[in-house]
Design an enzyme around this catalytic site. Structure first.
Site, PDB file in Angstrom:
ATOM      1  N   SER A 100     -11.536  -0.591   1.658  1.00 58.27           N
ATOM      2  CA  SER A 100     -10.985  -0.764   3.604  1.00 58.27           C
ATOM      3  C   SER A 100     -10.694   0.128   4.297  1.00 58.27           C
ATOM      4  O   SER A 100      -9.467   1.001   3.660  1.00 58.27           O
ATOM      5  CB  SER A 100     -10.155  -2.086   3.177  1.00 58.27           C
ATOM      6  N   ARG A 105       0.588  -1.117  -0.096  1.00 60.67           N
ATOM      7  CA  ARG A 105       0.048  -0.044  -0.143  1.00 60.67           C
ATOM      8  C   ARG A 105       1.080   1.230  -0.410  1.00 60.67           C
ATOM      9  O   ARG A 105       0.486   2.307   0.211  1.00 60.67           O
ATOM     10  CB  ARG A 105      -1.324  -0.168   1.207  1.00 60.67           C
ATOM     11  N   GLU A 115      -5.601   2.716   6.475  1.00 59.12           N
ATOM     12  CA  GLU A 115      -5.581   3.108   4.955  1.00 59.12           C
ATOM     13  C   GLU A 115      -6.022   4.436   4.104  1.00 59.12           C
ATOM     14  O   GLU A 115      -6.128   4.864   3.061  1.00 59.12           O
ATOM     15  CB  GLU A 115      -6.190   1.160   3.970  1.00 59.12           C
TER      16      GLU A 115
END
Length: 304
Positions: A229, A178, A299
């Site tokens: 998410s 990520r 996130e």
């Protein structure tokens, strides 16, 4: 003269055909449907306009905020005192180049890019079909799902840096979970990328895309605004599982709620504010940390 008045004049002089809006509610441009007004929002039609616009903004003393489809952002209720540049509106060109390579602008949606690849008989982007962001955003955070991620297919990125346009490849992109080079260098602006895929039967590719989408619809709260998410996957565990085992499904703050369908999602169940979401994230972090000694890392990107 205020920075945005100077910018208005420069755009009129040098980019008269550039679409620009004033005092734009960010909730209209984010998947969370949250966020106050941006002072200015521009919608460049191509890479050349974007590069020129960045130069004009610098002359006015303002650092723009680059926006794709706004699917991983939580924008402050006070809004953004800056120029927001949205690439996802017009910068969406894509073409098949040599061999099994695609070249596309940063603003193209991952869903559209995956369909283009499928129709060309190119496999490797099936995982991205259900990710609601843009190519630029996907590269920025090395987006992924179902075992695939952008680092597996992106071979070259064209980006604007303060010293000019560069083409970056391989290890220069610094992909990790990520993250990418661009998540550590906010001054860089992704203009477009090349992706290397593999030949396959279009019907087989379509079947895999449909399977992934069916799984998403079954397990994720796609009927509510969210940023996907909410937390990154902690080492050796899953955020949604830890949150569910802590008994937090359905926990609410104002209009924000931990989804009862998938605990890894915080959703907007009705006029949630940025502050609602931030307070709920903090509660989830505190209670999961107390029970499991795991600090969940968001996130979703907080702006500013």
């Amino acid at each position: 003269m205020l920075w945005y008045e100077m910018l208005d004049q420069k755009i009129q002089d040098y980019l008269p055909d550039l679409p620009v809006e004033k005092e734009v509610p960010m909730k209209r441009h984010t998947s969370f449907r949250v966020g106050g007004a941006a002072r200015r929002m521009a919608f460049p039609k191509n890479r050349e306009q974007l590069v020129l616009l960045m130069g004009l903004a610098e002359e006015c003393g303002v650092r723009p905020f680059l926006l794709g489809k706004g699917t991983n952002l939580l924008v402050d209720d006070a809004g953004l005192e800056t120029l927001v540049i949205k690439t996802a509106e017009h910068m969406s060109a894509v073409s098949a180049t040599e061999g099994e390579t695609l070249e596309a602008d940063a603003g193209i949606s991952l869903a559209r890019l995956a369909v283009f690849a499928q129709q060309a008989g190119l496999s490797g982007l099936e995982f991205a079909h259900g990710i609601p962001g843009s190519l630029g955003g996907g590269i920025y955070m090395n987006a992924g799902a179902y075992g695939g991620e952008m680092s597996q297919v992106v071979t070259e990125v064209t980006a604007l840096f303060p010293d000019g346009v560069r083409r970056l490849q391989g290890e220069e992109l610094a992909f990790s979970y990520r993250r990418s080079l661009f998540s550590t260098q906010p001054e860089a602006v992704i203009l477009g990328a090349k992706l290397r895929l593999a030949k396959d039967d279009p019907q087989a590719i379509r079947a895999r895309m449909d399977d992934y989408m069916a799984r998403r619809k079954k397990s994720q709260p796609l009927d509510y605004p969210s940023a996907g998410s909410t937390f990154k996957r902690p080492v050796g565990a899953y955020a949604g599982t830890l949150i569910e085992k802590t008994g937090l499904k359905g926990l609410s703050v104002g209009g924000a709620q931990v989804s009862e369908k998938h605990a890894g999602f915080i959703i907007n169940v009705g006029d949630a504010t940025c502050e609602d979401v931030k307070r709920l994230i903090a509660q989830v972090q505190k209670r999961v940390l107390a029970q499991w000694d795991v600090l969940l890392e968001p996130e979703v990107k907080f702006v500013p």
